[in-house]
Design an enzyme around this catalytic site. Sequence first.
Site, PDB file in Angstrom:
ATOM      1  N   GLU A 166      30.474  38.588  30.758  1.00 25.77           N
ATOM      2  CA  GLU A 166      30.940  37.983  29.501  1.00 25.77           C
ATOM      3  C   GLU A 166      30.048  36.838  29.020  1.00 25.77           C
ATOM      4  O   GLU A 166      30.521  35.749  28.712  1.00 25.77           O
ATOM      5  CB  GLU A 166      32.401  37.535  29.647  1.00 25.77           C
ATOM      6  CG  GLU A 166      33.334  38.691  29.974  1.00 25.77           C
ATOM      7  CD  GLU A 166      34.786  38.278  30.180  1.00 25.77           C
ATOM      8  OE1 GLU A 166      35.116  37.091  29.985  1.00 25.77           O
ATOM      9  OE2 GLU A 166      35.597  39.152  30.548  1.00 25.77           O
TER      10      GLU A 166
ATOM     11  N   GLU B  79      36.775  48.247  33.073  1.00 24.85           N
ATOM     12  CA  GLU B  79      38.091  47.596  33.140  1.00 24.85           C
ATOM     13  C   GLU B  79      39.064  48.253  32.162  1.00 24.85           C
ATOM     14  O   GLU B  79      39.815  47.579  31.462  1.00 24.85           O
ATOM     15  CB  GLU B  79      37.972  46.101  32.831  1.00 24.85           C
ATOM     16  CG  GLU B  79      37.020  45.345  33.733  1.00 24.85           C
ATOM     17  CD  GLU B  79      36.967  43.848  33.434  1.00 24.85           C
ATOM     18  OE1 GLU B  79      37.877  43.326  32.758  1.00 24.85           O
ATOM     19  OE2 GLU B  79      35.998  43.198  33.878  1.00 24.85           O
TER      20      GLU B  79
END
Length: 326
Positions: A156, A262
């Site tokens: 991220e 995910e």
Amino acid sequence: MVRLTVLAGFLLTSAACSACVIGERQAAASINNAFKAKGKKYFGTCGDQGTLSDSTNSAIVKADFGQLTPENSMKWDATEPNRGQFSFGGADYLVNYATSNGKMIRGHTLVWHSQLPGWVQGITDKNTLTSVLKNHITTVMQRYKGKIYAWDVVNEIFNEDGSLRKSVFYNVLGEDFVRIAFETARSVDPQAKLYINDYNLDNANYAKTKGMADHVRKWISQGIPIDGIGSQTHLGSGGSWTVKDALNTLASSGVSEVAITELDIAGASSTDYVNVVNACLSVSKCVGITVWGVSDKYSWRSNDKPLLFDSNFQPKAAYNAIISAL
């Protein structure tokens, strides 16, 4: 159509004790086996000691999934809460569980701005942060060397506009923290696949997706050893239609592989889940899919009911639709 059979153990136990549910598998066929039969490496899920100690949850993991990602136990706040003081209880549990049950492991995650101890966030000196970064990556990776298929080395690091996030790593080291992290990781475990992982990479035309692909292409051209891009794929209902093109865009960056890392989808519609599975199947560099949990009971988005098993650990229509599609 992939031909699949129910585990004999399930049939025998069910015949012996029809009231016994806890600990038995809840689906008729392994989604991992079906996916691998189509040439992919794994269909996995995430977990840690809490969820893996739940016998019903664990039985499903053992029977139906082929890969595990630690949900929290390998993050910096869990592994090095104080400088130079490492804690591996949770991560060891996950790795031991996975290896003893024949599951591949994706290490998650070495460098992330969140769940980062205050002592790291407070570093302002370039040399100090470089040393801390290298030591953390080296210590964690050495402990599990040879047991981890792939590592999310950085996680991220992009803003929604495709620029780099202003984390402590970027603020102190600039873009060079990416090189430092990946070169350190490669030196520690040359066999592990090294990934950059992020969310909102689900549309090829989105600025973040383009920014990721462009930066990775540049970094690879500079010799930075990035093997893969992980697309978290946390989707809203109906958000699956653009995933295939997005994966192709990520794959075009020059990485050797991409993965859905995910996955969860609000409402868990069969159409959305089958679309995502087909997207990975259609992209040759897509090696696998990891759903972010087994049951809605333990999902971080539990109100959205986004997973393949409901809160009572029963397979949803989406699970069966994937099996049928495969």
